[in-house]
Design a protein around this motif. Structure first.
Motif, PDB file in Angstrom:
ATOM      1  N   ARG A   6       4.288  41.422  25.058  1.00 21.01           N
ATOM      2  CA  ARG A   6       5.123  42.265  24.189  1.00 21.01           C
ATOM      3  C   ARG A   6       6.290  41.459  23.618  1.00 21.01           C
ATOM      4  N   GLN A   7       6.936  40.662  24.451  1.00 21.11           N
ATOM      5  CA  GLN A   7       8.056  39.845  23.977  1.00 21.11           C
ATOM      6  C   GLN A   7       7.602  38.854  22.917  1.00 21.11           C
ATOM      7  N   GLU A   8       6.457  38.218  23.153  1.00 20.62           N
ATOM      8  CA  GLU A   8       5.922  37.274  22.170  1.00 20.62           C
ATOM      9  C   GLU A   8       5.578  37.988  20.869  1.00 20.62           C
ATOM     10  N   LEU A   9       4.973  39.157  20.984  1.00 20.98           N
ATOM     11  CA  LEU A   9       4.609  39.937  19.804  1.00 20.98           C
ATOM     12  C   LEU A   9       5.847  40.322  19.004  1.00 20.98           C
ATOM     13  N   LEU A  10       6.879  40.779  19.677  1.00 23.65           N
ATOM     14  CA  LEU A  10       8.118  41.147  18.991  1.00 23.65           C
ATOM     15  C   LEU A  10       8.755  39.933  18.319  1.00 23.65           C
ATOM     16  N   GLN A  11       8.670  38.762  18.949  1.00 27.66           N
ATOM     17  CA  GLN A  11       9.210  37.541  18.360  1.00 27.66           C
ATOM     18  C   GLN A  11       8.451  37.191  17.076  1.00 27.66           C
ATOM     19  N   VAL A  12       7.126  37.256  17.118  1.00 27.97           N
ATOM     20  CA  VAL A  12       6.325  36.930  15.936  1.00 27.97           C
ATOM     21  C   VAL A  12       6.565  37.973  14.839  1.00 27.97           C
ATOM     22  N   LEU A  13       6.711  39.235  15.212  1.00 24.63           N
ATOM     23  CA  LEU A  13       7.030  40.269  14.214  1.00 24.63           C
ATOM     24  C   LEU A  13       8.368  39.986  13.539  1.00 24.63           C
ATOM     25  N   MET A  14       9.324  39.513  14.310  1.00 25.61           N
ATOM     26  CA  MET A  14      10.619  39.167  13.747  1.00 25.61           C
ATOM     27  C   MET A  14      10.476  37.998  12.762  1.00 25.61           C
ATOM     28  N   GLU A  15       9.681  37.012  13.128  1.00 21.80           N
ATOM     29  CA  GLU A  15       9.446  35.885  12.235  1.00 21.80           C
ATOM     30  C   GLU A  15       8.731  36.326  10.969  1.00 21.80           C
ATOM     31  N   LEU A  16       7.741  37.201  11.106  1.00 23.46           N
ATOM     32  CA  LEU A  16       7.044  37.728   9.934  1.00 23.46           C
ATOM     33  C   LEU A  16       7.995  38.511   9.038  1.00 23.46           C
ATOM     34  N   SER A  17       8.906  39.249   9.637  1.00 19.36           N
ATOM     35  CA  SER A  17       9.884  40.017   8.861  1.00 19.36           C
ATOM     36  C   SER A  17      10.776  39.102   8.028  1.00 19.36           C
ATOM     37  N   GLU A  18      11.065  37.917   8.548  1.00 15.88           N
ATOM     38  CA  GLU A  18      11.875  36.952   7.814  1.00 15.88           C
ATOM     39  C   GLU A  18      11.078  36.309   6.686  1.00 15.88           C
ATOM     40  N   VAL A  19       9.799  36.048   6.934  1.00 20.12           N
ATOM     41  CA  VAL A  19       8.949  35.388   5.948  1.00 20.12           C
ATOM     42  C   VAL A  19       8.551  36.339   4.816  1.00 20.12           C
ATOM     43  N   CYS A  20       8.341  37.601   5.160  1.00 22.42           N
ATOM     44  CA  CYS A  20       7.919  38.579   4.147  1.00 22.42           C
ATOM     45  C   CYS A  20       8.757  39.864   4.258  1.00 22.42           C
ATOM     46  N   PRO A  21      10.032  39.787   3.874  1.00 20.14           N
ATOM     47  CA  PRO A  21      10.932  40.937   4.018  1.00 20.14           C
ATOM     48  C   PRO A  21      10.548  42.129   3.143  1.00 20.14           C
ATOM     49  N   GLU A  22       9.724  41.894   2.129  1.00 18.63           N
ATOM     50  CA  GLU A  22       9.316  42.984   1.245  1.00 18.63           C
ATOM     51  C   GLU A  22       8.276  43.916   1.885  1.00 18.63           C
ATOM     52  N   VAL A  23       7.683  43.495   2.994  1.00 19.48           N
ATOM     53  CA  VAL A  23       6.682  44.308   3.687  1.00 19.48           C
ATOM     54  C   VAL A  23       7.386  45.145   4.749  1.00 19.48           C
ATOM     55  N   ARG A  24       7.223  46.459   4.661  1.00 16.56           N
ATOM     56  CA  ARG A  24       7.839  47.357   5.645  1.00 16.56           C
ATOM     57  C   ARG A  24       7.148  47.200   7.001  1.00 16.56           C
ATOM     58  N   LEU A  25       7.863  47.504   8.070  1.00 15.80           N
ATOM     59  CA  LEU A  25       7.342  47.332   9.423  1.00 15.80           C
ATOM     60  C   LEU A  25       6.071  48.147   9.648  1.00 15.80           C
ATOM     61  N   GLY A  26       6.033  49.358   9.149  1.00 14.81           N
ATOM     62  CA  GLY A  26       4.832  50.186   9.292  1.00 14.81           C
ATOM     63  C   GLY A  26       3.637  49.562   8.587  1.00 14.81           C
ATOM     64  N   GLN A  27       3.871  49.036   7.389  1.00  9.01           N
ATOM     65  CA  GLN A  27       2.804  48.349   6.655  1.00  9.01           C
ATOM     66  C   GLN A  27       2.322  47.132   7.435  1.00  9.01           C
ATOM     67  N   LEU A  28       3.266  46.375   7.940  1.00  6.91           N
ATOM     68  CA  LEU A  28       2.940  45.165   8.683  1.00  6.91           C
ATOM     69  C   LEU A  28       2.100  45.495   9.915  1.00  6.91           C
ATOM     70  N   THR A  29       2.493  46.514  10.645  1.00  2.00           N
ATOM     71  CA  THR A  29       1.762  46.920  11.840  1.00  2.00           C
ATOM     72  C   THR A  29       0.346  47.362  11.491  1.00  2.00           C
ATOM     73  N   ALA A  30       0.219  48.172  10.452  1.00  3.01           N
ATOM     74  CA  ALA A  30      -1.113  48.622  10.023  1.00  3.01           C
ATOM     75  C   ALA A  30      -1.962  47.438   9.588  1.00  3.01           C
ATOM     76  N   ASN A  31      -1.383  46.550   8.790  1.00  4.73           N
ATOM     77  CA  ASN A  31      -2.125  45.374   8.318  1.00  4.73           C
ATOM     78  C   ASN A  31      -2.600  44.512   9.479  1.00  4.73           C
ATOM     79  N   LEU A  32      -1.737  44.312  10.452  1.00  6.28           N
ATOM     80  CA  LEU A  32      -2.117  43.498  11.609  1.00  6.28           C
ATOM     81  C   LEU A  32      -3.236  44.154  12.411  1.00  6.28           C
ATOM     82  N   SER A  33      -3.214  45.469  12.517  1.00  2.00           N
ATOM     83  CA  SER A  33      -4.290  46.155  13.237  1.00  2.00           C
ATOM     84  C   SER A  33      -5.610  45.992  12.503  1.00  2.00           C
TER      85      SER A  33
END
Length: 71
Positions: A6-33
């Motif tokens: 979980r900690q690793e996943l949250l870290q990578v999500l944070m990095e993804l948020s920095e790389v693609c700030p235009e993608v909302r968290l819900g979108q990102l989660t759905a896309n990753l699934s």
């Protein structure tokens, strides 16, 4: 699920948020699934944290490669 995953996943999500700030968290989660499990309505409900982490790492590498190619 382990706390480490979980900690690793949250870290990578944070990095993804920095790389693609235009993608909302819900979108990102759905896309990753969908990356992890394929395009189905059940993907977001059934994906395991380990699968999500693997998909997030892959997606981050792809984003970084695209940004590097543009720069």
């Amino acid at each position: 699920m382990s706390g480490t995953v979980r900690q690793e996943l949250l870290q990578v999500l944070m990095e993804l948020s920095e790389v693609c700030p235009e993608v909302r968290l819900g979108q990102l989660t759905a896309n990753l699934s969908y990356i992890a499990r394929g395009l189905s309505n059940e993907s977001i409900w059934d994906v395991e944290d380990e699968e999500l982490l693997e998909a997030a790492r892959k997606h981050l590498q792809e984003w970084r490669a695209r940004r590097g190619a543009v720069a």
